[in-house]
Scaffold this motif. Structure first.
Motif, PDB file in Angstrom:
ATOM      1  N   GLY A   1       0.819  -1.332  -0.170  1.00  0.00           N
ATOM      2  CA  GLY A   1      -0.152   0.088  -0.070  1.00  0.00           C
ATOM      3  C   GLY A   1       0.957   1.140   0.001  1.00  0.00           C
ATOM      4  N   ILE A   2       1.886   1.176   0.753  1.00  0.00           N
ATOM      5  CA  ILE A   2       2.686   2.385   0.868  1.00  0.00           C
ATOM      6  C   ILE A   2       3.519   2.827  -0.292  1.00  0.00           C
ATOM      7  N   SER A   3       4.069   1.808  -0.704  1.00  0.00           N
ATOM      8  CA  SER A   3       4.842   1.657  -2.025  1.00  0.00           C
ATOM      9  C   SER A   3       4.129   2.172  -3.102  1.00  0.00           C
ATOM     10  N   THR A   4       3.420   1.934  -3.471  1.00  0.00           N
ATOM     11  CA  THR A   4       2.266   2.116  -4.437  1.00  0.00           C
ATOM     12  C   THR A   4       1.777   3.323  -4.585  1.00  0.00           C
ATOM     13  N   ALA A   5       1.419   4.019  -3.276  1.00  0.00           N
ATOM     14  CA  ALA A   5       0.634   5.224  -3.162  1.00  0.00           C
ATOM     15  C   ALA A   5       1.848   6.379  -3.024  1.00  0.00           C
ATOM     16  N   ALA A   6       3.073   6.012  -2.510  1.00  0.00           N
ATOM     17  CA  ALA A   6       4.172   6.984  -2.076  1.00  0.00           C
ATOM     18  C   ALA A   6       5.010   7.216  -3.265  1.00  0.00           C
ATOM     19  N   GLY A   7       4.828   6.429  -4.351  1.00  0.00           N
ATOM     20  CA  GLY A   7       5.712   6.684  -5.417  1.00  0.00           C
ATOM     21  C   GLY A   7       5.590   8.156  -6.127  1.00  0.00           C
ATOM     22  N   PRO A   8       4.400   8.666  -6.398  1.00  0.00           N
ATOM     23  CA  PRO A   8       4.266  10.071  -6.871  1.00  0.00           C
ATOM     24  C   PRO A   8       4.672  11.053  -5.950  1.00  0.00           C
ATOM     25  N   LEU A   9       4.661  10.888  -4.900  1.00  0.00           N
ATOM     26  CA  LEU A   9       5.207  11.808  -3.766  1.00  0.00           C
ATOM     27  C   LEU A   9       6.793  11.754  -3.625  1.00  0.00           C
ATOM     28  N   ALA A  10       7.172  10.521  -3.592  1.00  0.00           N
ATOM     29  CA  ALA A  10       8.774  10.391  -3.634  1.00  0.00           C
ATOM     30  C   ALA A  10       9.308  11.108  -4.953  1.00  0.00           C
ATOM     31  N   GLY A  11       8.698  10.775  -6.060  1.00  0.00           N
ATOM     32  CA  GLY A  11       9.314  11.317  -7.289  1.00  0.00           C
ATOM     33  C   GLY A  11       9.151  12.984  -7.439  1.00  0.00           C
ATOM     34  N   GLY A  12       8.252  13.196  -6.897  1.00  0.00           N
ATOM     35  CA  GLY A  12       7.897  14.701  -7.083  1.00  0.00           C
ATOM     36  C   GLY A  12       9.001  15.450  -6.078  1.00  0.00           C
ATOM     37  N   LEU A  13       9.191  14.945  -4.848  1.00  0.00           N
ATOM     38  CA  LEU A  13      10.273  15.348  -3.914  1.00  0.00           C
ATOM     39  C   LEU A  13      11.572  15.487  -4.553  1.00  0.00           C
ATOM     40  N   LEU A  14      12.043  14.364  -5.121  1.00  0.00           N
ATOM     41  CA  LEU A  14      13.101  14.407  -5.904  1.00  0.00           C
ATOM     42  C   LEU A  14      13.467  15.341  -6.971  1.00  0.00           C
ATOM     43  N   ILE A  15      12.433  15.364  -8.120  1.00  0.00           N
ATOM     44  CA  ILE A  15      12.395  16.364  -9.046  1.00  0.00           C
ATOM     45  C   ILE A  15      12.525  17.822  -8.602  1.00  0.00           C
ATOM     46  N   ASP A  16      11.805  17.962  -7.526  1.00  0.00           N
ATOM     47  CA  ASP A  16      11.477  19.232  -6.999  1.00  0.00           C
ATOM     48  C   ASP A  16      12.942  19.600  -6.439  1.00  0.00           C
ATOM     49  N   ALA A  17      14.053  18.735  -5.648  1.00  0.00           N
ATOM     50  CA  ALA A  17      15.106  18.934  -5.099  1.00  0.00           C
ATOM     51  C   ALA A  17      16.087  19.059  -5.930  1.00  0.00           C
ATOM     52  N   VAL A  18      16.301  18.157  -6.938  1.00  0.00           N
ATOM     53  CA  VAL A  18      17.320  18.180  -7.928  1.00  0.00           C
ATOM     54  C   VAL A  18      17.172  18.888  -9.062  1.00  0.00           C
ATOM     55  N   GLY A  19      16.070  19.116  -9.622  1.00  0.00           N
ATOM     56  CA  GLY A  19      15.785  19.915 -10.836  1.00  0.00           C
ATOM     57  C   GLY A  19      15.258  19.033 -11.915  1.00  0.00           C
ATOM     58  N   THR A  20      14.687  19.596 -12.999  1.00  0.00           N
ATOM     59  CA  THR A  20      13.955  19.102 -14.020  1.00  0.00           C
ATOM     60  C   THR A  20      14.901  18.250 -14.932  1.00  0.00           C
ATOM     61  N   ASP A  21      16.163  18.869 -15.177  1.00  0.00           N
ATOM     62  CA  ASP A  21      17.144  18.077 -16.212  1.00  0.00           C
ATOM     63  C   ASP A  21      17.398  16.912 -15.862  1.00  0.00           C
ATOM     64  N   ASP A  22      18.050  16.681 -14.520  1.00  0.00           N
ATOM     65  CA  ASP A  22      18.527  15.642 -14.040  1.00  0.00           C
ATOM     66  C   ASP A  22      17.749  14.783 -12.807  1.00  0.00           C
ATOM     67  N   GLY A  23      16.542  15.302 -12.647  1.00  0.00           N
ATOM     68  CA  GLY A  23      15.800  15.068 -11.642  1.00  0.00           C
ATOM     69  C   GLY A  23      15.442  13.587 -11.826  1.00  0.00           C
ATOM     70  N   TRP A  24      15.034  12.984 -13.038  1.00  0.00           N
ATOM     71  CA  TRP A  24      14.776  11.795 -13.496  1.00  0.00           C
ATOM     72  C   TRP A  24      15.689  10.660 -13.008  1.00  0.00           C
ATOM     73  N   ARG A  25      16.922  11.286 -13.185  1.00  0.00           N
ATOM     74  CA  ARG A  25      17.913  10.380 -12.805  1.00  0.00           C
ATOM     75  C   ARG A  25      18.250   9.751 -11.185  1.00  0.00           C
ATOM     76  N   TRP A  26      17.791  10.554 -10.517  1.00  0.00           N
ATOM     77  CA  TRP A  26      17.567  10.375  -9.129  1.00  0.00           C
ATOM     78  C   TRP A  26      16.480   9.446  -8.717  1.00  0.00           C
ATOM     79  N   VAL A  27      15.605   9.435  -9.493  1.00  0.00           N
ATOM     80  CA  VAL A  27      14.258   8.378  -9.289  1.00  0.00           C
ATOM     81  C   VAL A  27      15.091   7.041  -9.282  1.00  0.00           C
ATOM     82  N   PHE A  28      16.126   6.790  -9.862  1.00  0.00           N
ATOM     83  CA  PHE A  28      16.825   5.830  -9.994  1.00  0.00           C
ATOM     84  C   PHE A  28      17.941   5.481  -8.866  1.00  0.00           C
ATOM     85  N   PHE A  29      18.612   6.582  -8.863  1.00  0.00           N
ATOM     86  CA  PHE A  29      19.718   6.465  -7.999  1.00  0.00           C
ATOM     87  C   PHE A  29      19.328   6.115  -6.700  1.00  0.00           C
TER      88      PHE A  29
END
Length: 500
Positions: free
Chosen positions: A150-178
């Motif tokens: 339940g947590i992992s499925t629902a928390a995905g969008p939140l975690a991804g949004g936090l990472l992209i917001d912190a790192v920036g648009t250009d390289d934010g997607w890379r940190w979704v995997f890192f």
């Protein structure tokens, strides 16, 4: 006949071993949804086309679903600890490769490998729980697994949004995997020390049913491909794959029956479906996941495209569902030994009521306040989801012989993946069709969520039917389970009272 050793590890180690399994399960399931909010970042930073973005999402789901059953069988044959650690190592390396991908094409390739590795890990988790725990403790362990789902499925969008917001648009997607790397390395090191060294669960040397793998893999591919590519493949020709998939599935069933008659080890022991708990539980899981996972998909789109929320704000808005689901799953794990299928009926009712509450709130509340207005019905739906996923998993696998726990877990989770793909295709089609005709309106999300409620109600009808059968024939399932355990030398104990 050789009797398989299934004695649990010492208390202070088996719960730590469970934590390792749940951690690996968390990051592998998180990657099914965390990528969704990173797609605009991939388009901006990697010049990824729409087709490439689609395959980044759907390729993972496809590979995940294709590997589950054969991976579970390999764990049954050669040891789940070995299969788990191998899958986790490949998943972690593939995550690093995804983050370093020089082009969209390479990213798709690495995502396919990552999805296959996640499919290798998933059935070992349920199999190890079957081996390490018994009775009420097994139900509690499955409750924790339900919390993670339940947590992992629902928390995905939140975690991804936090990472992209912190790192920036250009390289934010890379940190979704890192972000998987330190977690994966830590879990692998802990797994080497803590996971128990049970012998292979079959207790004897068996051949691997390669032709069965090819038949089942082809069937799953034919069934899932048009569903996960529904938005990208225009025209109706894609739906011709569905009857092809059904034909291949029927061929797989016939082949597996032949394997059984000849005394050869099948990929999937079809006698599992003589267990009512396994058959009903698998069908409930398939239909429930068709509605459950689509809620986050269409609701996040609605919040961003219609209301104007950022990816991070949309992720925060579904957090009440995730938190409540974790609580519901933990409670469900403790109560399932007493209440059995009744708990699943209550949970599915709560999900339907919660989603209907979201539909009403969207209609009555100004759009700028919709995130707050839907928090309470999201909590109701989340608690219901926790009371559904965790107890249903326990009830589905409780009478499965430990020797076949990996393959059985693979069948259960393959149904979940197919259900998720089908649900997203159907609910997405309803949502996008209305949005295309009338814009991203309130009606579009209401129709989409009503379709998701429909899937949940189908699961509810199945749960009620199973509960009714249990009350009418309380001893039938126990008799089948006793015969199977006696024939296979399995010492697994009953987890839920008969007729519960």
């Amino acid at each position: 006949m050789t009797t398989v050793q299934t004695r649990p590890a010492p208390d202070n180690r088996r719960w730590k071993a469970l934590a390792v399994c749940l951690t690996a399960g968390f990051i592998s399931l998180l990657d099914t949804s965390i990528v969704n909010v990173a797609l605009p970042s991939m388009e901006h930073g990697l010049a990824a086309s729409e087709a490439a973005q689609s395959w980044v999402v759907s390729g993972y789901a496809l590979a995940f679903g294709l590997v589950l059953v054969p991976a579970g069988r390999l764990g049954d044959m050669h040891g789940r600890r070995r299969a788990f650690l191998a899958g986790l190592a490949v998943f972690t390396l593939a995550s690093a490769a995804c983050g370093l991908a020089p082009s969209a094409s390479w990213l798709v390739v690495f995502r396919l490998i990552q999805g296959a590795a996640a499919g290798m890990v998933a059935p070992q988790t349920s199999g190890l729980i079957q081996q390490m725990f018994q009775g009420a403790e097994r139900a509690k362990a499955f409750g924790l697994l339900g919390s993670v789902i339940g947590i992992s499925t629902a928390a995905g969008p939140l975690a991804g949004g936090l990472l992209i917001d912190a790192v920036g648009t250009d390289d934010g997607w890379r940190w979704v995997f890192f972000v998987n790397l330190p977690i994966g390395v830590a879990a692998f090191g802990a797994g080497l020390r803590l996971l128990p060294r049970f012998p292979a669960s079959t207790g004897k040397r068996e051949e691997f049913d390669l032709f069965g793998v090819l038949l089942l893999g082809s069937a799953v591919l034919a069934l899932m491909l048009p569903l996960v590519q529904e938005q990208q493949w225009t025209g109706r020709l894609k739906w011709a794959l569905l009857p092809v998939g059904a034909l291949l599935l029927a061929s797989f069933w016939a082949w597996e029956r032949r394997q059984g008659r000849l005394g050869r080890a099948p990929l999937v022991d079809l006698e599992l479906f003589s267990l009512r708990s396994f058959t009903f539980g698998s069908l409930i899981s398939l239909t429930y996941f068709a509605g459950f996972t689509t809620v986050f998909f269409v609701y996040s789109l609605f919040l961003q495209n219609t209301v104007g929320y950022s990816a991070l704000a949309a992720g925060v808005s579904v957090l009440p569902f995730a938190a409540a689901s974790a609580v519901g799953a933990a409670v469900g794990g403790r109560l399932v030994t007493r209440h059995g299928r009744k708990l699943v009926v209550i949970g599915l009712t709560g999900v339907a009521v919660g989603l209907l509450g979201v539909i009403v709130a969207v209609q009555l509340v100004p759009l700028e306040s919709v995130g707050w207005a839907t928090a309470v019905p999201m909590v109701v739906g989340g608690i219901g989801s926790g009371l559904t996923v965790s107890p249903n998993t326990t009830l589905t696998l409780t009478r499965v012989p430990v020797q076949r726990a990996g393959a059985a877990g693979g069948v259960l989770q393959t149904g979940q993946r197919i259900g998720s793909a089908a649900g997203i295709a159907v609910v997405g089609a309803v949502y996008f069709a209305h949005a295309a005709a009338h814009g991203h309106s309130v009606t579009a999300i209401q129709l989409g969520l009503l379709t998701a409620v429909g899937f949940s109600l189908i699961a509810l009808l199945l749960a009620v039917a199973d509960l009714r059968e249990r009350r009418l024939h309380p001893d039938a399932e126990r008799a089948v389970g006793a015969v199977r355990r006696g024939a296979e030398g399995d010492g697994a104990e009953e987890t839920v009272r008969p007729g519960a």
